[in-house]
Design a protein around this motif. Structure first.
Motif, PDB file in Angstrom:
ATOM      1  N   ARG A 256       0.843  -1.211   0.000  1.00 36.16           N
ATOM      2  CA  ARG A 256       0.000   0.000   0.000  1.00 36.16           C
ATOM      3  C   ARG A 256       0.870   1.249   0.000  1.00 36.16           C
ATOM      4  O   ARG A 256       0.578   2.224  -0.677  1.00 36.16           O
ATOM      5  CB  ARG A 256      -0.936  -0.018   1.203  1.00 36.16           C
ATOM      6  CG  ARG A 256      -1.911   1.128   1.173  1.00 36.16           C
ATOM      7  CD  ARG A 256      -3.269   0.742   1.684  1.00 36.16           C
ATOM      8  NE  ARG A 256      -4.168   1.870   1.525  1.00 36.16           N
ATOM      9  CZ  ARG A 256      -4.926   2.343   2.485  1.00 36.16           C
ATOM     10  NH1 ARG A 256      -4.946   1.758   3.661  1.00 36.16           N
ATOM     11  NH2 ARG A 256      -5.703   3.369   2.272  1.00 36.16           N
ATOM     12  N   LEU A 257       1.956   1.220   0.756  1.00 34.64           N
ATOM     13  CA  LEU A 257       2.868   2.364   0.796  1.00 34.64           C
ATOM     14  C   LEU A 257       3.531   2.580  -0.560  1.00 34.64           C
ATOM     15  O   LEU A 257       3.581   3.709  -1.066  1.00 34.64           O
ATOM     16  CB  LEU A 257       3.936   2.163   1.874  1.00 34.64           C
ATOM     17  CG  LEU A 257       3.452   1.941   3.302  1.00 34.64           C
ATOM     18  CD1 LEU A 257       4.638   1.776   4.242  1.00 34.64           C
ATOM     19  CD2 LEU A 257       2.554   3.065   3.753  1.00 34.64           C
ATOM     20  N   THR A 258       4.035   1.493  -1.146  1.00 37.24           N
ATOM     21  CA  THR A 258       4.724   1.649  -2.431  1.00 37.24           C
ATOM     22  C   THR A 258       3.755   2.040  -3.542  1.00 37.24           C
ATOM     23  O   THR A 258       4.111   2.802  -4.439  1.00 37.24           O
ATOM     24  CB  THR A 258       5.504   0.373  -2.812  1.00 37.24           C
ATOM     25  OG1 THR A 258       4.621  -0.749  -2.828  1.00 37.24           O
ATOM     26  CG2 THR A 258       6.645   0.129  -1.830  1.00 37.24           C
ATOM     27  N   GLU A 259       2.540   1.548  -3.470  1.00 39.18           N
ATOM     28  CA  GLU A 259       1.537   1.930  -4.472  1.00 39.18           C
ATOM     29  C   GLU A 259       1.205   3.421  -4.365  1.00 39.18           C
ATOM     30  O   GLU A 259       1.059   4.110  -5.381  1.00 39.18           O
ATOM     31  CB  GLU A 259       0.279   1.076  -4.313  1.00 39.18           C
ATOM     32  CG  GLU A 259      -0.675   1.145  -5.475  1.00 39.18           C
ATOM     33  CD  GLU A 259      -0.123   0.584  -6.780  1.00 39.18           C
ATOM     34  OE1 GLU A 259      -0.596   1.031  -7.847  1.00 39.18           O
ATOM     35  OE2 GLU A 259       0.786  -0.270  -6.760  1.00 39.18           O
ATOM     36  N   ALA A 260       1.100   3.931  -3.148  1.00 34.89           N
ATOM     37  CA  ALA A 260       0.841   5.365  -2.952  1.00 34.89           C
ATOM     38  C   ALA A 260       2.002   6.191  -3.502  1.00 34.89           C
ATOM     39  O   ALA A 260       1.789   7.236  -4.128  1.00 34.89           O
ATOM     40  CB  ALA A 260       0.612   5.666  -1.477  1.00 34.89           C
ATOM     41  N   LEU A 261       3.229   5.728  -3.290  1.00 40.43           N
ATOM     42  CA  LEU A 261       4.390   6.470  -3.791  1.00 40.43           C
ATOM     43  C   LEU A 261       4.520   6.366  -5.308  1.00 40.43           C
ATOM     44  O   LEU A 261       5.035   7.282  -5.949  1.00 40.43           O
ATOM     45  CB  LEU A 261       5.658   5.993  -3.081  1.00 40.43           C
ATOM     46  CG  LEU A 261       5.672   6.292  -1.580  1.00 40.43           C
ATOM     47  CD1 LEU A 261       6.901   5.692  -0.929  1.00 40.43           C
ATOM     48  CD2 LEU A 261       5.561   7.777  -1.305  1.00 40.43           C
ATOM     49  N   LEU A 262       4.039   5.280  -5.880  1.00 41.73           N
ATOM     50  CA  LEU A 262       3.970   5.183  -7.334  1.00 41.73           C
ATOM     51  C   LEU A 262       3.012   6.238  -7.877  1.00 41.73           C
ATOM     52  O   LEU A 262       3.280   6.904  -8.874  1.00 41.73           O
ATOM     53  CB  LEU A 262       3.525   3.784  -7.757  1.00 41.73           C
ATOM     54  CG  LEU A 262       3.292   3.552  -9.244  1.00 41.73           C
ATOM     55  CD1 LEU A 262       4.575   3.769 -10.036  1.00 41.73           C
ATOM     56  CD2 LEU A 262       2.755   2.142  -9.468  1.00 41.73           C
ATOM     57  N   GLN A 263       1.896   6.428  -7.196  1.00 44.95           N
ATOM     58  CA  GLN A 263       0.915   7.446  -7.588  1.00 44.95           C
ATOM     59  C   GLN A 263       1.530   8.845  -7.559  1.00 44.95           C
ATOM     60  O   GLN A 263       1.214   9.694  -8.382  1.00 44.95           O
ATOM     61  CB  GLN A 263      -0.298   7.362  -6.657  1.00 44.95           C
ATOM     62  CG  GLN A 263      -1.477   8.177  -7.070  1.00 44.95           C
ATOM     63  CD  GLN A 263      -2.194   7.621  -8.282  1.00 44.95           C
ATOM     64  OE1 GLN A 263      -2.079   6.454  -8.623  1.00 44.95           O
ATOM     65  NE2 GLN A 263      -2.948   8.465  -8.945  1.00 44.95           N
ATOM     66  N   VAL A 264       2.422   9.089  -6.599  1.00 47.31           N
ATOM     67  CA  VAL A 264       3.103  10.388  -6.496  1.00 47.31           C
ATOM     68  C   VAL A 264       3.837  10.714  -7.800  1.00 47.31           C
ATOM     69  O   VAL A 264       3.878  11.868  -8.224  1.00 47.31           O
ATOM     70  CB  VAL A 264       4.082  10.397  -5.292  1.00 47.31           C
ATOM     71  CG1 VAL A 264       5.034  11.583  -5.354  1.00 47.31           C
ATOM     72  CG2 VAL A 264       3.301  10.401  -3.986  1.00 47.31           C
ATOM     73  N   SER A 265       4.388   9.698  -8.458  1.00 49.11           N
ATOM     74  CA  SER A 265       5.170   9.944  -9.676  1.00 49.11           C
ATOM     75  C   SER A 265       4.342  10.630 -10.761  1.00 49.11           C
ATOM     76  O   SER A 265       4.871  11.428 -11.530  1.00 49.11           O
ATOM     77  CB  SER A 265       5.769   8.642 -10.215  1.00 49.11           C
ATOM     78  OG  SER A 265       4.763   7.803 -10.752  1.00 49.11           O
ATOM     79  N   ALA A 266       3.054  10.351 -10.787  1.00 46.73           N
ATOM     80  CA  ALA A 266       2.192  10.945 -11.820  1.00 46.73           C
ATOM     81  C   ALA A 266       1.915  12.420 -11.567  1.00 46.73           C
ATOM     82  O   ALA A 266       1.678  13.177 -12.506  1.00 46.73           O
ATOM     83  CB  ALA A 266       0.867  10.183 -11.896  1.00 46.73           C
ATOM     84  N   TYR A 267       1.956  12.849 -10.322  1.00 50.31           N
ATOM     85  CA  TYR A 267       1.550  14.220  -9.993  1.00 50.31           C
ATOM     86  C   TYR A 267       2.694  15.099  -9.497  1.00 50.31           C
ATOM     87  O   TYR A 267       2.655  16.312  -9.670  1.00 50.31           O
ATOM     88  CB  TYR A 267       0.415  14.191  -8.955  1.00 50.31           C
ATOM     89  CG  TYR A 267      -0.805  13.534  -9.533  1.00 50.31           C
ATOM     90  CD1 TYR A 267      -1.690  14.263 -10.326  1.00 50.31           C
ATOM     91  CD2 TYR A 267      -1.046  12.188  -9.348  1.00 50.31           C
ATOM     92  CE1 TYR A 267      -2.796  13.662 -10.899  1.00 50.31           C
ATOM     93  CE2 TYR A 267      -2.152  11.578  -9.913  1.00 50.31           C
ATOM     94  CZ  TYR A 267      -3.021  12.312 -10.687  1.00 50.31           C
ATOM     95  OH  TYR A 267      -4.106  11.709 -11.258  1.00 50.31           O
ATOM     96  N   ALA A 268       3.703  14.504  -8.868  1.00 51.88           N
ATOM     97  CA  ALA A 268       4.814  15.299  -8.344  1.00 51.88           C
ATOM     98  C   ALA A 268       6.104  15.042  -9.112  1.00 51.88           C
ATOM     99  O   ALA A 268       7.073  15.759  -8.922  1.00 51.88           O
ATOM    100  CB  ALA A 268       5.021  15.002  -6.864  1.00 51.88           C
ATOM    101  N   GLY A 269       6.107  14.007  -9.932  1.00 53.39           N
ATOM    102  CA  GLY A 269       7.278  13.717 -10.739  1.00 53.39           C
ATOM    103  C   GLY A 269       7.991  12.448 -10.303  1.00 53.39           C
ATOM    104  O   GLY A 269       7.972  12.070  -9.131  1.00 53.39           O
TER     105      GLY A 269
END
Length: 181
Positions: free
Chosen positions: A135-148
């Motif tokens: 769940r943590l890594t999936e959330a951080l993967l999502q960050v890549s789309a919006y924060a880079g």
């Protein structure tokens, strides 16, 4: 020029006036009707103690004490703010679970960038409240789309370091197929 005008003032005069104005500000907290300063101080102390207890519950007591000790050498008010306002008040509000708050915190820290130490600490807290590594890594993967991607990579590597320390590597791959409902 009056004593509150900063327009053409010399720097040393500016600091003198500013110090005088700041000295006149009250450092007392808001007092409820009929309250006294001692009651307000007791409320502040209780909030601090409650916040410190919450920090200890989320993380390693020694690390929390070390972190606050480092701040106290330079800016003790910042440590007090973190303990009292963030952990003693804001994080105690209803509406979000502690796990939700930790996931949100990790995503915000990743988005800000340069917060790897805090990411490691909050990763430990997230694991401690039962969030699975995926769940943590999936959330951080999502960050890549919006924060880079660079911010996401830095955050994932900080999380990886924590996972390694606590024996959670390798993290199983999350299926990238269609969402299941």
């Amino acid at each position: 020029m009056d004593s509150t005008s900063f327009g053409a003032m010399r720097l040393e005069d500016f600091w003198t006036v500013l110090h005088g104005q700041l000295s006149g500000l009250s450092t007392r907290t808001h007092q409820p009707t009929g309250g006294t300063v001692s009651n307000a101080q007791e409320v502040d102390q209780a909030r601090y103690e409650h916040g410190l207890e919450a920090m200890y519950e989320l993380g390693d007591k020694q690390e929390v004490d070390e972190f606050l000790g480092e701040l106290s050498d330079v800016c003790p008010a910042l440590g007090d703010h973190i303990v009292s306002s963030i952990f003693g008040t804001l994080r105690q509000r209803p509406g979000l679970s502690t796990a939700d708050r930790e996931l949100i915190t990790l995503v915000v820290l990743a988005t800000l960038g340069g917060c790897e130490r805090e990411i490691r600490l909050h990763t430990l807290a997230a694991i401690g409240v039962g969030l699975p590594p995926q769940r943590l890594t999936e959330a951080l993967l999502q960050v890549s789309a919006y924060a880079g991607v660079p911010r996401s990579v830095n955050a994932v590597l900080a999380v990886r370091e924590t996972f390694k320390e606590v024996g959670l590597l390798p993290v199983p791959r999350v299926s990238s197929g269609p969402k299941s409902h």
